[in-house]
Design a protein around this motif. Structure first.
Motif, mmCIF file in Angstrom:
data_model
loop_
_atom_site.group_PDB
_atom_site.id
_atom_site.type_symbol
_atom_site.label_atom_id
_atom_site.label_comp_id
_atom_site.label_asym_id
_atom_site.label_seq_id
_atom_site.Cartn_x
_atom_site.Cartn_y
_atom_site.Cartn_z
ATOM 1 N N GLU A 66 5.137 2.928 -3.213
ATOM 2 C CA GLU A 66 4.415 2.121 -2.234
ATOM 3 C C GLU A 66 3.629 2.999 -1.267
ATOM 4 O O GLU A 66 2.591 2.594 -0.747
ATOM 5 N N THR A 67 4.122 4.201 -1.021
ATOM 6 C CA THR A 67 3.439 5.117 -0.105
ATOM 7 C C THR A 67 1.984 5.329 -0.504
ATOM 8 O O THR A 67 1.089 5.374 0.340
ATOM 9 N N VAL A 68 1.735 5.445 -1.819
ATOM 10 C CA VAL A 68 0.364 5.685 -2.287
ATOM 11 C C VAL A 68 -0.272 4.432 -2.876
ATOM 12 O O VAL A 68 -1.477 4.214 -2.735
ATOM 13 N N ASN A 69 0.513 3.600 -3.523
ATOM 14 C CA ASN A 69 -0.053 2.445 -4.218
ATOM 15 C C ASN A 69 -0.561 1.387 -3.247
ATOM 16 O O ASN A 69 -1.490 0.644 -3.572
ATOM 17 N N LEU A 70 0.050 1.304 -2.057
ATOM 18 C CA LEU A 70 -0.370 0.322 -1.063
ATOM 19 C C LEU A 70 -1.098 0.964 0.109
ATOM 20 O O LEU A 70 -1.255 0.356 1.159
ATOM 21 N N ASP A 71 -1.535 2.189 -0.062
ATOM 22 C CA ASP A 71 -2.322 2.867 0.966
ATOM 23 C C ASP A 71 -3.596 2.054 1.231
ATOM 24 O O ASP A 71 -4.368 1.793 0.299
ATOM 25 N N PRO A 72 -3.848 1.646 2.480
ATOM 26 C CA PRO A 72 -5.064 0.860 2.755
ATOM 27 C C PRO A 72 -6.357 1.607 2.453
ATOM 28 O O PRO A 72 -7.410 0.988 2.281
ATOM 29 N N ASN A 73 -6.291 2.933 2.358
ATOM 30 C CA ASN A 73 -7.480 3.719 2.033
ATOM 31 C C ASN A 73 -7.684 3.878 0.533
ATOM 32 O O ASN A 73 -8.665 4.492 0.113
ATOM 33 N N ARG A 74 -6.780 3.341 -0.252
ATOM 34 C CA ARG A 74 -6.894 3.440 -1.711
ATOM 35 C C ARG A 74 -8.072 2.597 -2.183
ATOM 36 O O ARG A 74 -8.105 1.380 -1.933
ATOM 37 N N PRO A 75 -9.029 3.186 -2.907
ATOM 38 C CA PRO A 75 -10.192 2.414 -3.365
ATOM 39 C C PRO A 75 -9.980 1.716 -4.697
ATOM 40 O O PRO A 75 -10.857 0.971 -5.144
ATOM 41 N N ASP A 76 -8.839 1.944 -5.337
ATOM 42 C CA ASP A 76 -8.609 1.453 -6.696
ATOM 43 C C ASP A 76 -7.774 0.177 -6.671
ATOM 44 O O ASP A 76 -7.020 -0.081 -5.724
ATOM 45 N N PRO A 77 -7.849 -0.626 -7.734
ATOM 46 C CA PRO A 77 -6.932 -1.758 -7.854
ATOM 47 C C PRO A 77 -5.482 -1.266 -7.831
ATOM 48 O O PRO A 77 -5.199 -0.153 -8.288
ATOM 49 N N PRO A 78 -4.559 -2.056 -7.311
ATOM 50 C CA PRO A 78 -3.163 -1.611 -7.257
ATOM 51 C C PRO A 78 -2.490 -1.684 -8.606
ATOM 52 O O PRO A 78 -2.964 -2.371 -9.522
ATOM 53 N N LEU A 79 -1.387 -0.960 -8.740
ATOM 54 C CA LEU A 79 -0.473 -1.142 -9.861
ATOM 55 C C LEU A 79 0.529 -2.221 -9.470
ATOM 56 O O LEU A 79 0.781 -2.433 -8.284
ATOM 57 N N PRO A 80 1.108 -2.924 -10.428
ATOM 58 C CA PRO A 80 2.058 -3.990 -10.096
ATOM 59 C C PRO A 80 3.218 -3.464 -9.263
ATOM 60 O O PRO A 80 3.650 -2.320 -9.424
ATOM 61 N N HIS A 81 3.733 -4.290 -8.360
ATOM 62 C CA HIS A 81 4.887 -3.902 -7.558
ATOM 63 C C HIS A 81 6.111 -3.800 -8.462
ATOM 64 O O HIS A 81 6.443 -4.734 -9.196
ATOM 65 N N LYS A 82 6.746 -2.649 -8.440
ATOM 66 C CA LYS A 82 7.930 -2.379 -9.262
ATOM 67 C C LYS A 82 7.697 -2.755 -10.727
ATOM 68 O O LYS A 82 8.416 -3.592 -11.293
ATOM 69 N N PRO A 83 6.704 -2.169 -11.370
ATOM 70 C CA PRO A 83 6.503 -2.463 -12.796
ATOM 71 C C PRO A 83 7.654 -1.922 -13.627
ATOM 72 O O PRO A 83 8.378 -1.021 -13.206
ATOM 73 N N LYS A 84 7.810 -2.458 -14.811
ATOM 74 C CA LYS A 84 8.859 -1.999 -15.709
ATOM 75 C C LYS A 84 8.452 -0.649 -16.281
ATOM 76 O O LYS A 84 7.381 -0.519 -16.874
ATOM 77 N N LYS A 85 9.289 0.379 -16.106
ATOM 78 C CA LYS A 85 8.904 1.715 -16.537
ATOM 79 C C LYS A 85 8.785 1.780 -18.064
ATOM 80 O O LYS A 85 7.818 2.336 -18.584
ATOM 81 N N GLU A 86 9.745 1.255 -18.780
ATOM 82 C CA GLU A 86 9.738 1.398 -20.227
ATOM 83 C C GLU A 86 9.724 0.029 -20.891
ATOM 84 O O GLU A 86 10.764 -0.508 -21.242
#
Length: 402
Positions: A66-86
Motif C-alpha cells: 500500500e505504501t507504493v500502490n496507493l501513493d497519491p503521486n503514482r501516475p499508473d493504474p493501481p494493482l488490486p488490493h491484496k491480490p492473490k499471489k499465486e
C-alpha cells in the motif's frame, strides 16, 4: 518556390521520422530505453515467474504494498488490493486451451483470481467492461511454478500476447539448498533425510529410471542457440517419471536453460520480458527495482518506491545456517555443480545474450556467483551503451522545429 519549400520541409520531416524509426527499432536491443504500453487485453498485466527462493515473493510485495500502490503521486493504474499471489491456473493439469479464450469459463475464473475489474461481468456486459474498465486497474500473477511448466506459456499465449514477464534466476546449487531448508523448517518435510540423502537419491534415479539418461543427454547436446531443441528438451524432461516426486523436482527444476527456452520459444516478445539476477536483487534491491519500475511502468521510481525498496530486509531471503543436515557436503555439492555446469551454466550466458539481442531487458548477471560461468566476460563486455537520444525525443525535437 513555396511548393519547393514545402516539399523540402516534408522531405526533411520524412528523413527525421525515418531516423527516429531506425532508432526505435535499434532500441529494441537496449533494455534501458524501450517501453511498450500495456493493453486492455493483457491478462495478466504483469507476470512474475522464476525460481523458488529467487525473490519472487519479495518483488510481489514491493509492487503491491500500500505504501507504493496507493501513493497519491503514482501516475499508473493501481494493482488490486491484496491480490492473490499465486493464482496458479496456468500450470494446472488438464486445462482445455480452447476454454482459456476470452469469455470462456476458465478465462473468467482467471480474471476473478486476478481481481480483474471485469471478473464479475456477465456475458452480455463483458466486452463493454473490457473497453471501459480494463485499463483502470493493473493485474498481477506471481508464482515460480509457471517458470518450470511446459504448458503455462502456451496457455498464456491463448490469453494474451502482451503481458509483461519478470523472470528471476538464482544460482542453482544455492537455490536447491535454500529451498530444501524452506521445506524442512517451514513445512516439516523430510525430518529424517538430509539434503545429501535427497541429492544422492536424485542421481540414483537418473541412472536407474528408464529413459532419463538419453533424454538428458539429448538436451545437453542441443547447440546453445537452438531454442527449438532446448524447448523440446524441457518438454521431454517434464514428462519423465523422474519429475513426479517433489524430492527430484527440488534439483531437476534448477535446469534453467531448458525451462527458459520454452518461454522464449512460445511466448517472449521484444520489450516485454525482464530477466533479473536474484543475487543482484538481494544485494542491491533499490537499484534493481529502478529497472523493474522502468520496465513495468515506463517511468523512473517514485520517492515512495525507492524508500520502500531500500528499507528493511528482503522478504523470504533465507540465510542457511551451518547445520550438516541442511547443508550440502563438499562431495555432493561438487556433484551437483558438475550436473548444473552441463545442463545450465555452459549455455546460460549465450541464452541471455541472444535474448538481449532480441529485445529482452536484463539486470544483474555482472558479478558473483556468475563470474566463473562460460561467456560471463563476453556477455558483460558486449552490453550495449544507452543511446543519447531515443526515437521519441528525436520526433519531439523535429516537431518543435516546424
Amino acid at each position: 518556390m513555396m511548393y519547393l519549400k514545402c516539399s523540402c520541409r516534408r522531405a526533411f520531416m520524412a528523413a527525421i521520422l525515418a531516423t527516429a524509426l531506425r532508432l526505435s527499432l535499434s532500441a529494441l536491443s537496449s533494455e534501458d530505453e524501450v517501453f511498450m504500453p500495456n493493453q486492455p487485453d493483457a491478462v495478466p498485466t504483469f507476470l512474475i515467474i522464476g525460481t523458488a527462493k529467487g525473490g519472487t515473493t519479495d518483488l510481489f510485495e514491493q509492487l503491491t504494498s500500500e505504501t507504493v500502490n496507493l501513493d497519491p503521486n503514482r501516475p499508473d493504474p493501481p494493482l488490486p488490493h491484496k491480490p492473490k499471489k499465486e493464482a496458479g491456473l496456468l500450470s494446472r493439469g488438464g486445462i482445455d486451451a480452447s476454454k482459456m479464450l476470452p469469455q470462456r469459463l476458465q478465462y473468467i475464473e482467471y480474471l476473478r483470481l486476478l481481481r480483474h475489474p471485469c471478473g464479475n461481468a456477465t456475458k452480455g456486459t463483458f466486452q463493454e467492461c473490457i473497453v471501459t474498465n480494463a485499463t483502470k486497474q493493473f493485474t498481477l500473477d506471481a508464482t515460480p511454478t509457471y517458470f518450470f511448466s511446459a504448458v503455462a506459456p502456451l496457455y498464456l499465449r491463448e490469453l494474451s500476447s502482451l503481458s509483461k514477464i519478470v523472470m528471476m534466476i538464482r544460482e542453482p546449487v544455492e537455490r536447491a539448498e535454500v529451498l530444501y531448508r524452506h521445506y524442512v523448517l517451514a513445512e516439516g518435510r523430510w525430518p529424517d533425510q538430509s539434503i545429501d540423502d535427497l541429492a544422492t537419491d536424485f542421481f540414483k534415479a537418473i541412472k536407474t529410471e528408464k529413459g532419463v539418461v538419453p533424454v538428458l543427454q539429448r538436451a545437453a547436446n542441443c547447440s546453445f542457440g537452438d531454442v527449438f531443441c532446448l524447448a523440446n528438451s524441457w518438454r521431454d524432461i517434464s514428462g519423465l517419471s523422474l519429475m513426479d516426486s517433489l524430492e527430484n523436482k527440488l534439483f531437476a527444476a534448477g535446469m534453467y536453460r531448458y525451462a527458459l527456452a520454452v518461454w522464449r520459444y512460445h511466448y517472449f516478445r521484444p520489450g516485454r520480458v525482464l530477466v533479473v539476477d536474484s543475487h543482484a536483487y538481494f544485494e542491491r534491491r533499490a537499484d534493481v527495482m529502478e529497472t523493474v519500475i522502468r520496465f513495468l511502468y515506463g517511468r523512473p521510481m517514485l520517492p515512495s518506491e525507492r524508500k520502500h525498496a531500500a528499507s528493511g530486509e528482503v522478504w523470504r531471503k533465507v540465510v542457511i545456517p551451518s547445520l550438516p543436515k541442511l547443508t550440502l557436503s563438499p562431495p555432493v555439492r561438487q556433484q551437483l555443480s558438475e550436473f548444473y555446469e552441463q545442463h545450465v551454466m555452459r549455455g546460460m550466458f549465450k541464452m541471455l545474450s541472444d535474448m538481449r539481442d532480441e529485445g529482452a531487458w536484463l539486470v544483474g548477471f555482472d558479478g558473483e556467483p556468475w563470474r566463473r560461468c562460460p561467456g560471463f566476460m563476453e556477455f558483460n563486455a558486449a552490453a550495449k551503451p544507452k543511446p543519447s537520444l531515443v526515437a521519441s525525443e528525436v520526433m519531439e525535437a523535429a516537431a518543435r522545429r516546424f
